[in-house]
Every structure is written in structure tokens, then in C-alpha cells.
Scaffold this motif. Sequence first.
Motif, short mmCIF file in Angstrom:
data_model
loop_
_atom_site.label_atom_id
_atom_site.label_comp_id
_atom_site.label_asym_id
_atom_site.label_seq_id
_atom_site.Cartn_x
_atom_site.Cartn_y
_atom_site.Cartn_z
N LEU A 180 52.37 117.39 63.72
CA LEU A 180 52.45 116.76 65.03
C LEU A 180 51.47 117.37 66.02
CD1 LEU A 180 56.29 116.35 65.45
CD2 LEU A 180 54.61 114.56 65.08
N TYR A 234 52.50 106.64 67.58
CA TYR A 234 53.25 107.66 66.86
C TYR A 234 53.98 106.94 65.74
CZ TYR A 234 52.66 111.28 70.51
OH TYR A 234 52.15 112.21 71.38
N TYR A 251 56.23 107.05 61.89
CA TYR A 251 56.88 107.59 60.70
C TYR A 251 56.43 106.81 59.46
CZ TYR A 251 60.24 110.33 63.46
OH TYR A 251 60.83 111.25 64.30
N LEU A 283 59.40 112.97 66.16
CA LEU A 283 58.67 112.20 67.16
C LEU A 283 59.45 112.02 68.45
CD1 LEU A 283 56.84 109.47 65.02
CD2 LEU A 283 55.90 111.55 66.05
N VAL A 305 55.90 103.57 69.21
CA VAL A 305 56.44 104.32 68.07
C VAL A 305 56.76 103.31 66.98
CG1 VAL A 305 58.26 105.82 67.22
CG2 VAL A 305 57.41 106.11 69.55
#
Length: 338
Positions: free
Chosen positions: A13, A29, A31, A61, A77
Motif C-alpha cells: 500500500l 484503490y 482489491y 484499503l 475503490v
Amino acid sequence: MRMKLAATAAIALTALPLAASADGEVNIYSYRQAYLLEPLLNAFEKETGIKSNVVFAKQGLAERLEREGRNSPADVVMTVDISRLNELVERDLVQDVDNDVLEKNIPENLRHPDGKWFALTTRARLIYTSKERVKEGEITTYEQLADDKWDNRICTRSGKHPYNIALISSMIAHHGEAETETWLNGVKDNLARRPQGGDRDQIKAIAEGVCDVSIGNSYYYGNMLQDENQRPAAEAVRLVFPNADGRGTHINISGISLTKSAPNRDNAVKLMEFLSSPEAQGIYATANTEYPANPNVKPTGLVAEWGEIQPDSLSLQTIAENRNAAVKLVDRVDYDGE
């Protein structure tokens, strides 16, 4: 600074300082893995001229967004599972998006009531059965997993994993907590071994004769079929779309949220619109053998071969709201215990 997308392990990160605001750019951001996003973001840049900067991570995050506060460079995100999306909402890290394109492309049950998140793909939580030891049609519902006939014949991953928590949350929505607790106790009594591993490991356990029935997400099966080493295990199981003749099969999602800070808000909304479009939906779903969230886009490849899915129309927001009750229920029945 723009980071080139790479199909490698998640990047730390702290490895990527992003410029907060830049003309013609959007900061993500994520995953979701690099190989899934690369073709999408390449297509988005080709269509709009907007470049994408991406931080990939396996966890943390939400915490990063909290630390960064209003100075966060993140615009959106991208993540999997309704619980992770709902976590962003509960921590007040994302903002409402009132957008006609998104509301047209994404069904109401697959988006937050106030537009705080939107599904991009869906995945079915299926039952896997042994082709050798379980007859076709012998089990057709989630409820039947608690039947005595499956004693010592079921394998699952941890009951506390978000994918199982979402399924249990849906059971609570349909049956109430008391009935769901009875059901989950029955499933635990039928376990052939203590919950362990991931969804792929349950398929492997069936192939190895450890158990005859398991629960898993549809895309794991699809990915295993495309892996030369894992294909034999996948070919040993049969897919069952539970409750197809009733309320429908439980689904979960991957999705996207607009952050509270969003320094490049207009570009971020354009990205969200693009990702909900038929072009992007086709690319995204095919990359990970998932179902498009846009109902006007048909599944392709392996997913299409499995036949048409009858998804549960239960709102994913309702599932999110039942999450805490589901977690407590898993603890109460000691699902992961001996």
C-alpha cells in the motif's frame, strides 16, 4: 505518477504515491487483481483518453482511506463481496452517486439505495457434488445441506469467510435467525472435516473422496477448468444451482464505490459508467468466469455453457444488513470448531 498495470502479486500500500488531482486521470484503490483490470482500463483509456493509476492490495484499503481522510488521492475503490463494500459505507468513506447511466445499467437489487456502491459482476454461490457418489438432482437447495443423508459428506471453508457469511445472511433474510440457526447446526453436523481451505480446496476434497458435497463460488470452478493442473479435480464435480426452481440461487458481487474525497470526481464517474457498459461488462465477466451485472449483457464462454442462472432477487443491501447477525450465528453454533 502513473503506474503501469502488471499481472503480478499485490503491491504494498505504501509503494505508490498518487497525485491527488490530475487532468485526464483517475486514481483507483483495488482489491481486484491486475490481470482482471488491465484489459478494462486499457479499453477505458482508448475510449476516453483518461489514464488510470492503480493501487492493488489484499487488505487494508478502508484503513488507508481513513488515515488519508479528505487528502486521499483515491477516486474509487474496486472490491469483491458485499461486506467489503458495506464496510466502506459504514465507515463513511464513500459518497452517493445519482447517475442515470448507472441506474439504467445496474439493477436496483445490485446497487446501494443511495448509490454508494454499484455491482460490476456477480458470482453464484453453488453446491458442488461428486459425479460418482451423488446422483444428479439428489440435492437442489441450500436447505437440503442440513438433511441427515449428508452426514459426514460435506466440506466447506470457514463459516466466517465473507462468502459464507453472505450466504448465511441471505438465509436469515428468507427464514429468520432461529430457523437459520437450526439449519446451520444441521450443516455443521454433516461436515466430513473441520472447515478449512478455500473454495478450490473443497472441489479438490470431493475429487479425493474426502467428501461428496461442498459449497463454492462459480468462478473458482471456471478458473480450475482453465488450469491444466486443477482441471481433473474440477471435472470430478457437478455444478448445482441451488433453489433454481424457487427463490433463486444466492449471488454475491464485485463492485465499485466513489470515495468521499474523489479529487477527480468527473473522471471517476465516467469510469463507473464505462464499467457498467455492455462493452466493459463483457470483458470483465469473461476475464474471471463471472456473470455480468448488467442484465442486457449475456454470459460468455464457460459461464454460458453452464446454462441460464435464476438469481435470487434479494437486495444485496439486505444481505449486508444481516451480516452482523450471521457472524454471531456462526459463533453461536461454533461452526468452525471441532
